[in-house]
Design an enzyme around this catalytic site. Sequence first.
Site, PDB file in Angstrom:
ATOM      1  N   LYS A   1      51.035  28.024  25.127  1.00  0.00           N
ATOM      2  CA  LYS A   1      51.983  28.007  26.162  1.00  0.00           C
ATOM      3  C   LYS A   1      52.709  26.988  26.000  1.00  0.00           C
ATOM      4  CE  LYS A   1      50.816  26.425  30.309  1.00  0.00           C
ATOM      5  NZ  LYS A   1      50.516  26.333  31.698  1.00  0.00           N
TER       6      LYS A   1
ATOM      7  N   GLU B   1      48.495  28.871  45.158  1.00  0.00           N
ATOM      8  CA  GLU B   1      48.373  30.225  44.914  1.00  0.00           C
ATOM      9  C   GLU B   1      46.928  30.651  45.273  1.00  0.00           C
ATOM     10  OE1 GLU B   1      50.733  31.433  41.211  1.00  0.00           O
ATOM     11  OE2 GLU B   1      49.515  29.830  40.669  1.00  0.00           O
ATOM     12  N   GLU B   2      46.844  32.094  45.390  1.00  0.00           N
ATOM     13  CA  GLU B   2      45.849  32.852  45.773  1.00  0.00           C
ATOM     14  C   GLU B   2      44.926  33.015  44.745  1.00  0.00           C
ATOM     15  OE1 GLU B   2      45.166  35.855  43.887  1.00  0.00           O
ATOM     16  OE2 GLU B   2      47.244  35.361  43.224  1.00  0.00           O
ATOM     17  N   SER B   3      45.395  32.651  43.328  1.00  0.00           N
ATOM     18  CA  SER B   3      44.474  32.750  42.382  1.00  0.00           C
ATOM     19  C   SER B   3      43.820  31.534  41.840  1.00  0.00           C
ATOM     20  CB  SER B   3      45.536  33.072  40.905  1.00  0.00           C
ATOM     21  OG  SER B   3      46.572  32.277  40.804  1.00  0.00           O
TER      22      SER B   3
ATOM     23  N   ASP C   1      38.267  25.980  36.108  1.00  0.00           N
ATOM     24  CA  ASP C   1      38.185  26.892  35.091  1.00  0.00           C
ATOM     25  C   ASP C   1      38.301  26.504  33.696  1.00  0.00           C
ATOM     26  OD1 ASP C   1      41.015  26.117  35.284  1.00  0.00           O
ATOM     27  OD2 ASP C   1      41.625  28.114  34.946  1.00  0.00           O
TER      28      ASP C   1
ATOM     29  N   THR D   1      54.536  35.118  41.488  1.00  0.00           N
ATOM     30  CA  THR D   1      53.308  34.494  41.004  1.00  0.00           C
ATOM     31  C   THR D   1      53.615  33.828  39.605  1.00  0.00           C
ATOM     32  OG1 THR D   1      51.839  36.248  41.846  1.00  0.00           O
ATOM     33  CG2 THR D   1      50.959  35.369  39.821  1.00  0.00           C
TER      34      THR D   1
ATOM     35  N   ARG E   1      46.273  44.536  40.794  1.00  0.00           N
ATOM     36  CA  ARG E   1      45.845  43.684  41.917  1.00  0.00           C
ATOM     37  C   ARG E   1      46.587  44.012  43.034  1.00  0.00           C
ATOM     38  NH1 ARG E   1      43.568  39.543  38.709  1.00  0.00           N
ATOM     39  NH2 ARG E   1      45.025  38.482  37.408  1.00  0.00           N
TER      40      ARG E   1
ATOM     41  N   ASP F   1      40.707  25.789  31.395  1.00  0.00           N
ATOM     42  CA  ASP F   1      41.635  24.542  31.348  1.00  0.00           C
ATOM     43  C   ASP F   1      41.598  23.464  32.361  1.00  0.00           C
ATOM     44  OD1 ASP F   1      42.984  26.615  32.523  1.00  0.00           O
ATOM     45  OD2 ASP F   1      44.939  26.076  31.892  1.00  0.00           O
TER      46      ASP F   1
ATOM     47  N   SER G   1      43.159  30.031  29.865  1.00  0.00           N
ATOM     48  CA  SER G   1      42.753  29.740  31.365  1.00  0.00           C
ATOM     49  C   SER G   1      41.336  30.127  31.544  1.00  0.00           C
ATOM     50  CB  SER G   1      43.615  30.315  32.263  1.00  0.00           C
ATOM     51  OG  SER G   1      43.489  30.010  33.497  1.00  0.00           O
ATOM     52  N   HIS G   2      41.304  31.259  32.576  1.00  0.00           N
ATOM     53  CA  HIS G   2      39.806  31.462  33.022  1.00  0.00           C
ATOM     54  C   HIS G   2      39.342  32.786  32.203  1.00  0.00           C
ATOM     55  CE1 HIS G   2      43.265  33.933  34.449  1.00  0.00           C
ATOM     56  NE2 HIS G   2      42.494  34.735  34.781  1.00  0.00           N
TER      57      HIS G   2
ATOM     58  N   ARG H   1      48.997  35.388  25.654  1.00  0.00           N
ATOM     59  CA  ARG H   1      47.853  35.328  25.774  1.00  0.00           C
ATOM     60  C   ARG H   1      47.139  36.748  25.041  1.00  0.00           C
ATOM     61  NH1 ARG H   1      46.100  33.360  31.771  1.00  0.00           N
ATOM     62  NH2 ARG H   1      46.948  31.210  31.528  1.00  0.00           N
TER      63      ARG H   1
ATOM     64  N   LYS I   1      49.195  23.470  38.256  1.00  0.00           N
ATOM     65  CA  LYS I   1      47.964  23.314  39.331  1.00  0.00           C
ATOM     66  C   LYS I   1      46.975  22.402  38.805  1.00  0.00           C
ATOM     67  CE  LYS I   1      46.433  28.067  38.064  1.00  0.00           C
ATOM     68  NZ  LYS I   1      47.464  28.481  37.279  1.00  0.00           N
TER      69      LYS I   1
ATOM     70  N   ASP J   1      42.659  24.032  35.551  1.00  0.00           N
ATOM     71  CA  ASP J   1      43.822  23.867  36.562  1.00  0.00           C
ATOM     72  C   ASP J   1      43.443  24.623  37.690  1.00  0.00           C
ATOM     73  OD1 ASP J   1      44.184  26.396  35.218  1.00  0.00           O
ATOM     74  OD2 ASP J   1      46.153  26.174  34.923  1.00  0.00           O
ATOM     75  N   ARG J   2      42.477  25.636  37.885  1.00  0.00           N
ATOM     76  CA  ARG J   2      42.009  26.303  38.735  1.00  0.00           C
ATOM     77  C   ARG J   2      40.675  25.539  39.758  1.00  0.00           C
ATOM     78  NH1 ARG J   2      42.579  32.728  37.873  1.00  0.00           N
ATOM     79  NH2 ARG J   2      44.575  32.663  37.142  1.00  0.00           N
TER      80      ARG J   2
HETATM   81  C1  G16 Z   1      48.279  31.664  35.574  1.00  0.00           C
HETATM   82  C2  G16 Z   1      49.241  31.376  36.505  1.00  0.00           C
HETATM   83  C3  G16 Z   1      49.244  31.173  37.837  1.00  0.00           C
HETATM   84  C4  G16 Z   1      49.118  32.725  38.329  1.00  0.00           C
HETATM   85  C5  G16 Z   1      47.759  33.442  37.617  1.00  0.00           C
HETATM   86  C6  G16 Z   1      47.637  34.864  37.902  1.00  0.00           C
HETATM   87  O1  G16 Z   1      47.025  31.025  36.044  1.00  0.00           O
HETATM   88  O2  G16 Z   1      49.546  29.840  35.946  1.00  0.00           O
HETATM   89  O3  G16 Z   1      50.387  30.939  38.501  1.00  0.00           O
HETATM   90  O4  G16 Z   1      48.691  32.782  39.475  1.00  0.00           O
HETATM   91  O5  G16 Z   1      47.954  33.242  36.323  1.00  0.00           O
HETATM   92  O6  G16 Z   1      48.456  35.572  37.244  1.00  0.00           O
HETATM   93  P1  G16 Z   1      48.124  36.984  37.187  1.00  0.00           P
HETATM   94  O7  G16 Z   1      48.061  37.426  38.637  1.00  0.00           O
HETATM   95  O8  G16 Z   1      49.700  37.665  36.738  1.00  0.00           O
HETATM   96  O9  G16 Z   1      47.089  37.430  36.521  1.00  0.00           O
HETATM   97  P2  G16 Z   1      46.273  30.512  34.926  1.00  0.00           P
HETATM   98  O10 G16 Z   1      45.155  29.617  35.479  1.00  0.00           O
HETATM   99  O11 G16 Z   1      45.514  31.805  34.177  1.00  0.00           O
HETATM  100  O12 G16 Z   1      47.041  29.752  34.077  1.00  0.00           O
END
Ligand code: G16
Length: 542
Positions: free
Chosen positions: A125, A362-364, A276, A343, A495, A278, A112-113, A21, A375, A280-281
């Site tokens: 990815k 996940e918490e995220s 979000d 994570t 974090r 893409d 993603s977000h 990213r 996800k 997945d969240r």
């Molecule tokens: C990605 C990963 C998740 C992870 C999140 C936050 O999500 O797929 O498994 O929990 O990033 O990661 P970090 O705490 O390292 O920023 P996504 O939705 O961004 O693809």
Amino acid sequence: MIETVATTPFEDQKPGTSGLRKKVPHFQKPHYVENFIQSIFDAAKPEPGASLVVGGDGRYFNREVVQTTIRMAAANGYGRVIVGRNGILSTPAASNLIRQRKTSGGIILSASHNPGGPDGDFGIKYNIANGGPAPEKITEAIYENSRRITAFRIARDAAPDISVVGESRLGDTVVEVVDPVADYERLMEQLFDFGKIAALIASGFTLRFDAMHAVTGPYATRILEERLGAPAGTVVNGEPREDFGGGHPDPNAVHAAALINHLMAPNGPDFGAASDGDGDRNLIVGRGIVVSPSDSLAVLAANAHLAPGYAKGIAGIARSMPTSQAADRVAQKRGIGIYETPTGWKFFGNLLDAGKVTICGEESAGTGSDHVREKDGLWAVLLWLNILAERRQSVKEIVEAHWREFGRNYYQRHDYEEIDKTAADGLMESLRDRLASMSGQRFGTLVVSEADDFSYRDPVDGSISTGQGVRIVFSGGSRIVYRLSGTGTQGATLRVYIECFEPDPAKHNVTPDVALAELINTADVIGEITKRTGRSGPDVIT
Ligand code: G16
């Protein structure tokens, strides 16, 4: 006609938590995209004639990179490229296509977000044949390739038109354009009782889904409005835009504030959700309650058997280490396995493939199951709706009953964004240096019982991942976790995850900042956050 183009390596193509990213202008440097995609193909080593899924969340630069990927796939021996119409595929839909069509893997374009647009973020990815993100062994090989690359291969001709469903050719490669929603919709229909959910909605249950001008708009409109009968307008911000309408497609308390406020109104809808960039969240909101992702995981795991796809029960649960331990209590009570991983969704793949777990989270704001290897935001929404249709209680009643049965894990994540990278590294290093002497130390009423830097041994393939976050556990089970994000594109993001457990239902009605007050202060004392970063508080609390 295939062209081999000489190139020189970039030093910064190391995939993070979820692929590579960077800012869009960074990706736009000549050969930056091509180098990374060639490095992926060289690591993936596809059999001649193999097939590949390609798609992304539609953000700025998606179109160009889809075209480049198709041309490079054709030049690298792929026999078939399956691409979402106009280059669009949500991350879970891409994972599903890889699995359904048994392709050798897929390339998903998304950050993603993170925000999009000409100065926003972009990402690439690689997912493997099981539909999940490439494991570290492969992402490391991609990185190694990117440091040694001398040339890439690309078809000289332009990629075919991908705005119409159907097949065409680029050289010897078939380019198949598919409806991005159709296969995903079929999968959801197999897992959930669409009839019961439609009946719930027909009975007057009201909902709102905020697609945040991101990829889930077409998916949610098709499924919630057209299939399940929710009135037109249930899906808001449903039209995907290259810059997400100037917004930040992160379904959290800050960026989904409009949805949350709408649900907090006395005459607001019964249920609200957002996804979000893409898809997945997910964010789940009930009238008068925002469900934390960790609680949502626990509630979904405890109730999944109410949906037809999980009627036999679930084999086990996996959660990332910083995710609250609410799911562990469900697993303990139900006598099923619980796994704590680093994570990153990539760590769930082996557990899902081996049948050790059915539900992960996940918490995220990520929850999912063995139906794909990513996800899945809309899946979580539909599972919630199926549970609501069966239990005929409100979201708030279901969550509060869950706490009464299992106890409540109060939880917060504090994010310090765009802090100085050297300060962030120094903070983590200092914590690691002090770990050995931490046990037994007292901070106010809190006594440290264990302190470590989380490392994980994959129970399926034995691979080891170290340095995955500093955990400070106090007697009684409260804990503080520190780690640096692996998805940011600017400076560093620290974090801090803070959690305590409260078994007594009489104490379940305070707000998390009250329940966690002493731990929050202690997190600053132990982490020396203010001192080292100059920040007096977090930018975002989730
Ligand atoms: C990605 C990963 C998740 C992870 C999140 C936050 O999500 O797929 O498994 O929990 O990033 O990661 P970090 O705490 O390292 O920023 P996504 O939705 O961004 O693809």
